[in-house]
Write a protein that holds these residues in place. Structure first.
Motif, short mmCIF file in Angstrom:
data_model
loop_
_atom_site.label_atom_id
_atom_site.label_comp_id
_atom_site.label_asym_id
_atom_site.label_seq_id
_atom_site.Cartn_x
_atom_site.Cartn_y
_atom_site.Cartn_z
N ALA A 93 0.83 -1.21 0.00
CA ALA A 93 0.00 0.00 0.00
C ALA A 93 0.87 1.25 0.00
O ALA A 93 0.57 2.23 -0.72
N ALA A 94 1.94 1.24 0.78
CA ALA A 94 2.83 2.41 0.83
C ALA A 94 3.47 2.69 -0.53
O ALA A 94 3.52 3.84 -1.00
N PRO A 102 -3.11 3.07 -9.89
CA PRO A 102 -4.52 3.33 -10.19
C PRO A 102 -5.39 3.14 -8.95
O PRO A 102 -5.10 2.29 -8.10
N PRO A 103 -6.46 3.93 -8.84
CA PRO A 103 -7.32 3.86 -7.63
C PRO A 103 -7.86 2.47 -7.34
O PRO A 103 -7.96 2.08 -6.17
N GLU A 104 -8.21 1.71 -8.39
CA GLU A 104 -8.78 0.39 -8.12
C GLU A 104 -7.77 -0.56 -7.50
O GLU A 104 -8.12 -1.44 -6.69
N LEU A 105 -6.47 -0.40 -7.85
CA LEU A 105 -5.44 -1.24 -7.24
C LEU A 105 -5.22 -0.85 -5.78
O LEU A 105 -5.06 -1.72 -4.91
N THR A 109 -5.81 -3.20 -2.41
CA THR A 109 -4.82 -3.40 -1.35
C THR A 109 -5.38 -2.99 0.01
O THR A 109 -5.16 -3.67 1.01
N LEU A 110 -6.11 -1.87 0.04
CA LEU A 110 -6.72 -1.43 1.30
C LEU A 110 -7.76 -2.44 1.78
O LEU A 110 -7.89 -2.69 2.99
N VAL A 161 -15.48 -4.16 -10.71
CA VAL A 161 -14.79 -2.87 -10.80
C VAL A 161 -13.83 -2.85 -11.98
O VAL A 161 -13.69 -1.84 -12.68
N ALA A 162 -13.17 -3.98 -12.24
CA ALA A 162 -12.19 -4.05 -13.31
C ALA A 162 -12.82 -3.90 -14.70
O ALA A 162 -12.19 -3.36 -15.62
#
Length: 273
Positions: A93-94, A102-105, A109-110, A161-162
């Motif tokens: 995540a860091a 990209p936001p979806e990735l 992870t979150l 989402v993908a």
């Protein structure tokens, strides 16, 4: 840590471990996908990123099963495994946030971090709470919440989402996603029931594990012709490992049932005397 009486705890713990190992076989399956070439760059084929995501199901199932069994060693091992996995997920995540993934990735992870936090919380509750009955129930419920979130996200929400930027899912594809989700939930139910200290639940868990293992072998047999011999062979091995949990869960249930019958008989003799 006070434990509840469980004459079948050892084979139950082994059945949980076997089911977790079967799901960790998803790692070599992911690596054997045709055209998959791993690297260590900031890509979707980053080796650490691929492995930690493929191993997520096994880690979550280990947490669920260890909370259900509530044995000292299996809980300690689960804390270590889930904790290490969580550290890798936090590191991913860091890196994603610093390098602008990209936001979806980042969202994926979150979601993985949330799942692992719940899994770790469930294991710690089962390990640290004083009352053994409350500890087992609370730990299992929290770990199960994490497992359900992981299953929904991985098998339904993430694929949807993908494909949204490309016009949404194809007709009938959603039913395939739901089937995959149902099979994943079946594994979660199997490990929870195999671990829970009741003869009936362990027999049901063994039955569910048998169903999952047989389906895995059938899928592997079909994959040999469709994808390749090595991939299909590994999938068959995964199914066989899953089936190995069945006799362990059956033995765990029988030992517990025999111990309870002996205890009931001793209690009756004591009452008569």
């Amino acid at each position: 840590m006070h434990t509840l009486p469980d004459a079948g705890r050892r084979p139950a713990a082994l059945s949980v471990l076997v089911l977790a190992i079967a799901l960790w076989m998803s790692v070599p399956l992911r690596l054997l996908i045709p055209g998959s070439e791993l690297d260590f760059g900031f890509t979707l084929d980053n080796a650490i990123f691929v492995i930690e995501n493929a191993a997520m199901a096994g880690t979550v199932v280990l947490a669920v099963g260890s909370a259900a069994v509530r044995g000292r060693r299996v809980l300690t091992g689960a804390v270590v495994v889930v904790g290490v996995h969580l550290l890798f997920q936090l590191g991913t995540a860091a890196v994603q946030l610093m390098k602008g993934a990209p936001p979806e990735l980042i969202l994926g992870t979150l979601a993985g971090i949330l799942v692992l936090l719940l899994a770790l919380a469930g294991v710690l509750l089962a390990r640290l709470m004083r009352d053994p009955t409350t500890a087992r129930r609370a730990g299992l419920v929290v770990a199960l919440v994490g497992a359900v979130i992981h299953t929904l996200w991985t098998n339904v929400l993430l694929p949807l989402v993908a494909v949204l930027p490309y016009g949404g899912p194809a007709p009938g594809w959603i039913w395939s996603l739901l089937l995959t989700m149902a099979l994943s939930l079946l594994v979660v139910a199997a490990v929870a029931l195999c671990g829970w200290a009741a003869p009936t639940t362990r027999r049901i868990g063994a039955l569910l594990a048998a169903v999952v293992g047989i389906l895995g072998i059938v899928a592997g047999s079909r994959a040999i012709a469709a994808i390749g011999g090595v991939y299909g062979a590994v999938q068959i091995v995964q199914g066989l490992i899953t089936l190995a949990a069945v006799p362990l869960a059956v033995v765990a249930g029988r030992r517990l049932a025999a111990a309870r019958r002996t205890g009931a008989g001793s209690g009756s003799l004591t009452a008569r005397s």
